[in-house]
Scaffold this motif. Structure first.
Motif, PDB file in Angstrom:
ATOM      1  N   TRP A 345       0.838  -1.205   0.000  1.00 40.07           N
ATOM      2  CA  TRP A 345       0.000   0.000   0.000  1.00 40.07           C
ATOM      3  C   TRP A 345       0.871   1.251   0.000  1.00 40.07           C
ATOM      4  N   VAL A 346       0.219   2.377  -0.392  1.00 38.53           N
ATOM      5  CA  VAL A 346       0.957   3.644  -0.489  1.00 38.53           C
ATOM      6  C   VAL A 346       0.185   4.693   0.304  1.00 38.53           C
ATOM      7  N   ASP A 347       0.909   5.488   1.082  1.00 37.96           N
ATOM      8  CA  ASP A 347       0.265   6.627   1.759  1.00 37.96           C
ATOM      9  C   ASP A 347       1.205   7.829   1.684  1.00 37.96           C
ATOM     10  N   ALA A 348       0.878   8.881   2.435  1.00 36.71           N
ATOM     11  CA  ALA A 348       1.677  10.114   2.319  1.00 36.71           C
ATOM     12  C   ALA A 348       3.140   9.872   2.687  1.00 36.71           C
ATOM     13  N   ALA A 349       3.397   8.912   3.586  1.00 33.23           N
ATOM     14  CA  ALA A 349       4.778   8.669   4.036  1.00 33.23           C
ATOM     15  C   ALA A 349       5.586   7.908   2.990  1.00 33.23           C
ATOM     16  N   GLY A 350       4.912   7.207   2.078  1.00 36.07           N
ATOM     17  CA  GLY A 350       5.635   6.442   1.063  1.00 36.07           C
ATOM     18  C   GLY A 350       4.953   5.121   0.758  1.00 36.07           C
ATOM     19  N   GLY A 351       5.746   4.148   0.281  1.00 35.38           N
ATOM     20  CA  GLY A 351       5.197   2.836  -0.061  1.00 35.38           C
ATOM     21  C   GLY A 351       5.519   1.836   1.039  1.00 35.38           C
ATOM     22  N   HIS A 352       4.608   0.898   1.253  1.00 32.16           N
ATOM     23  CA  HIS A 352       4.823  -0.077   2.323  1.00 32.16           C
ATOM     24  C   HIS A 352       4.500  -1.471   1.827  1.00 32.16           C
ATOM     25  N   PHE A 353       5.377  -2.407   2.174  1.00 29.18           N
ATOM     26  CA  PHE A 353       5.163  -3.805   1.808  1.00 29.18           C
ATOM     27  C   PHE A 353       5.217  -4.600   3.108  1.00 29.18           C
ATOM     28  N   SER A 354       4.208  -5.463   3.318  1.00 29.80           N
ATOM     29  CA  SER A 354       4.261  -6.254   4.548  1.00 29.80           C
ATOM     30  C   SER A 354       3.956  -7.717   4.273  1.00 29.80           C
ATOM     31  N   VAL A 355       4.600  -8.585   5.051  1.00 31.87           N
ATOM     32  CA  VAL A 355       4.297 -10.014   5.035  1.00 31.87           C
ATOM     33  C   VAL A 355       4.012 -10.397   6.479  1.00 31.87           C
ATOM     34  N   THR A 356       2.811 -10.883   6.720  1.00 27.77           N
ATOM     35  CA  THR A 356       2.445 -11.278   8.087  1.00 27.77           C
ATOM     36  C   THR A 356       2.145 -12.765   8.078  1.00 27.77           C
ATOM     37  N   ASP A 357       2.722 -13.489   9.036  1.00 29.97           N
ATOM     38  CA  ASP A 357       2.434 -14.925   9.083  1.00 29.97           C
ATOM     39  C   ASP A 357       1.973 -15.326  10.476  1.00 29.97           C
ATOM     40  N   THR A 358       1.392 -16.514  10.562  1.00 33.99           N
ATOM     41  CA  THR A 358       0.943 -17.016  11.867  1.00 33.99           C
ATOM     42  C   THR A 358       1.847 -18.174  12.271  1.00 33.99           C
ATOM     43  N   GLY A 359       3.131 -18.038  11.926  1.00 31.22           N
ATOM     44  CA  GLY A 359       4.074 -19.144  12.114  1.00 31.22           C
ATOM     45  C   GLY A 359       4.750 -19.178  13.476  1.00 31.22           C
ATOM     46  N   LEU A 360       5.983 -19.635  13.454  1.00 34.00           N
ATOM     47  CA  LEU A 360       6.722 -19.890  14.698  1.00 34.00           C
ATOM     48  C   LEU A 360       7.001 -18.633  15.514  1.00 34.00           C
ATOM     49  N   GLY A 361       7.167 -17.511  14.829  1.00 36.44           N
ATOM     50  CA  GLY A 361       7.541 -16.280  15.522  1.00 36.44           C
ATOM     51  C   GLY A 361       9.011 -16.332  15.917  1.00 36.44           C
ATOM     52  N   ILE A 362       9.492 -15.196  16.393  1.00 33.08           N
ATOM     53  CA  ILE A 362      10.909 -15.100  16.753  1.00 33.08           C
ATOM     54  C   ILE A 362      10.992 -14.611  18.199  1.00 33.08           C
ATOM     55  N   PRO A 363      11.674 -15.342  19.078  1.00 29.51           N
ATOM     56  CA  PRO A 363      11.799 -14.868  20.467  1.00 29.51           C
ATOM     57  C   PRO A 363      12.436 -13.482  20.499  1.00 29.51           C
TER      58      PRO A 363
END
Ligand code: ADP
Length: 436
Positions: A345-363
Motif C-alpha cells: 500500500w501507499v500513503d503520504a509517508a511512502g510505499g509499504h510492503f508487509s508479510v504477516t504470518d501465523t508461524g513460529l515467531g521469533i523470540p
C-alpha cells in the motif's frame, strides 16, 4: 580580631582627643591644639594609606608593609585574598596543562566548533589529520577548510548518529572518519579518526568473499550436475537412492549459500543507492504468490492485497530479492495450517510492503540480530529448510540501498510481521493512460 583592633583604634582616638582637649584647656588654645592633634592623627593615617597603596601597586616584588592595628588587619586580609587567588590561578593553569597533555595523547583528532561552525580549538592530531594550521585557522569556518562534499552534506543534515567517511585532501589513500557530537548551546565537537586500515581490511574481506563464492560456483555446478544425473538414473542400485537424495539436498543448500553470497557481494560492490527502474510491485507480487501456491509445503492460506498501482523506483532485481526472501521465510517458518498475508500500500509517508504470518515467531532476544549474516534463531531447523542464513542480510542491505527501512514485529509461537517502508520520493504514480 578585627573588632578588637577597631575598639583599640577608637579608644586611641578618644584618648588622643581627650589629651588634646586637656592640653588646650591648660594652655588656653583649645581649638588650635585639637586641630593640631587631629591633623597629626590624619597625617599618620595618610602615611599608612600611602604605604598600603604603594605595596598594592608593587605587590609582586615588595614585602607587605609592617602596619599595626586596623591597617595591619587590612594588609593581612589582602594578603590572604591574594594568596587564594594565586592558588586558584596555579590550579587552573595546572588543569589546563593536564587537559592539553591529555588531548595530545588522545589518538583521535578533536575540533571544537562554535555556533557559527567556526573553529574554536583543535588538538595536535586534528591539525595533522585535517591539515589545519594552529592559530591561523582558529575562528575560520570548518566548512571552508574541510570541503569534502560528503562532509558538507553531513554537517548540514544535522543527523550525527553515525560518522561520515571521507578521503583526506592531501592523500586520497587516507580515509578519515568524521563524527560530529552536539553539546552545550549550539556547540559541536568534531572527532576525526584515521580509518584507512579498517577500510582496507573491509575491502579485502569483500574481495575475498566475492572471489571465493565465484570460484566455488563452477565446481559446485559440475558436482550438482553429476549428482542430478546419477539420482535420475533408473538403473541405480536402491541403496544409493537415499545418499544421493541427501547429496542433492546439500548441493542445493550450498548453491543457495553461494548464490546469496554473490548477491550480497554484488550489492556491496556497487556503492550508494539502488537504480531507478519503475517497478510494478503488484505484478511482481502476483507472480511471487503464484510460485508460492505451487509449493507443496506451503501454509493453507497465502493471501495478497495490492492496494495501490503506484510504481516503485528502484532496482527490479533487488526489489524482487527483498520480496521473495521475506515471502519465502514466512512460508518456510509457518506450518501447513497457518496463513501468510502479503500486502502493498501507499500513503503520504511512502510505499509499504508487509508479510504477516501465523508461524513460529521469533523470540524477543533474537530480534535485534536476525539480519546478521548466518544468524539463525534455530540453526537445526533452518538448515533443514534449506535456508542460507543470508536472506535477511540481503533484505536489509537491499532496503538500505533503496533508502527504505525494515520493521520487524514478532511474537514467539504466534507469528511475525516484516514491513518494508519505502520513502515517498521512490513512489511514482502510474500515468493515467496506463492505469486500470
Ligand atoms: P534463513 O535462510 O535461515 O531463513 P534468514 O536470514 O532469511 O536466514 O533468516 C534468519 C533467521 O530469522 C532464520 O533462521 C529464522 O530463524 C528467522 N526468521 C526469518 N523469518 C522468519 C519468520 N517469518 N518467522 C520466523 N522466523 C523467521
Amino acid at each position: 580580631m578585627a573588632s578588637s583592633a577597631w575598639s583599640f583604634a577608637l579608644a586611641r582616638l578618644v584618648g588622643v582627643l581627650l589629651a588634646a582637649t586637656a592640653l588646650g584647656w591648660l594652655t588656653g588654645y583649645l581649638a588650635l591644639t585639637v586641630v593640631a592633634v587631629l591633623a597629626g592623627y590624619l597625617a599618620v593615617n595618610f602615611t599608612r594609606l600611602y604605604r598600603l597603596e604603594r605595596w598594592l601597586r608593587h605587590r609582586r616584588t615588595e614585602e607587605p608593609p609592617d602596619l599595626r592595628g586596623v591597617w595591619g588587619d587590612v594588609v593581612a586580609l589582602i594578603t590572604r585574598i591574594y594568596r587564594r587567588k594565586q592558588y586558584h590561578k596555579r590550579r587552573i593553569v595546572q588543569v589546563f596543562r593536564e587537559f592539553r597533555r591529555m588531548t595530545t595523547a588522545v589518538p583521535d583528532g578533536i575540533v571544537v566548533l562554535g555556533t557559527e561552525r567556526e573553529i574554536q580549538w583543535f588538538n595536535r592530531n586534528a591539525a595533522r589529520l585535517l591539515a589545519l594550521r594552529r592559530k591561523i585557522d582558529f575562528g575560520q569556518r570548518i566548512d571552508n577548510l574541510v570541503r569534502q562534499p560528503d562532509f558538507i552534506r553531513y554537517l548540514e543534515k544535522g543527523d550525527y548518529t553515525v560518522p561520515v567517511v571521507v578521503r583526506a585532501v592531501y592523500d586520497i589513500e587516507v580515509h578519515l572518519s568524521l563524527h560530529l557530537i552536539a553539546y552545550g548551546a549550539g556547540q559541536r565537537l568534531l572527532i576525526v579518526r584515521d580509518v584507512t586500515r579498517e577500510i582496507r581490511l573491509e575491502a579485502m574481506r569483500k574481495d575475498f568473499v566475492a572471489n571465493a563464492s565465484h570460484e566455488l560456483r563452477s565446481p559446485l555446478t559440475v558436482i550438482a550436475g553429476y549428482v542430478d544425473t546419477l539420482a535420475d538414473d533408473p538403473t541405480l542400485d536402491a541403496t544409493w537412492r537415499g545418499p544421493l537424495d541427501e547429496m542433492r539436498r546439500q548441493a542445493d543448500r550450498m548453491r543457495a549459500v553461494v548464490d546469496d553470497l554473490i548477491e550480497l557481494s554484488r550489492m556491496e560492490a556497487s556503492d550508494g543507492e539502488a537504480g531507478n527502474d519503475a517497478v510494478d510491485v503488484g505484478g511482481m507480487l502476483a507472480l511471487l504468490r503464484r510460485d508460492v501456491i505451487a509449493r507443496t509445503d506451503r501454509p493453507r492460506e497465502v493471501s495478497l492485497r495490492v492496494e495501490s498501482d503506484a510504481l516503485l523506483l528502484g532496482s527490479e532485481q533487488e526489489l524482487h530479492s527483498i520480496f521473495s526472501n521475506l515471502v519465502t521465510n514466512a512460508v518456510k517458518y509457518t506450518p501447513a495450517d497457518g496463513r501468510v498475508d502479503i500486502r502493498w500500500w501507499v500513503d503520504a509517508a511512502g510505499g509499504h510492503f508487509s508479510v504477516t504470518d501465523t508461524g513460529l515467531g521469533i523470540p524477543r532476544e533474537h530480534l535485534p540480530r536476525i539480519t546478521e549474516r548466518f544468524y539463525r534463531v534455530d540453526p537445526g531447523r533452518s538448515r533443514s529448510t534449506g535456508g542460507s542464513g543470508l536472506g535477511l542480510s540481503i533484505v536489509k542491505h537491499a532496503l538500505q540501498r533503496h533508502n527504505a527501512m525494515l520493521q520487524v514485529e514478532s511474537e514467539e509461537g504466534r507469528g511475525s510481521s516484516f514491513i518494508c517502508h519505502f520513502p515517498a520520493r521512490r513512489i511514482l504514480a502510474r500515468p493515467a493512460a496506463a492505469a486500470g
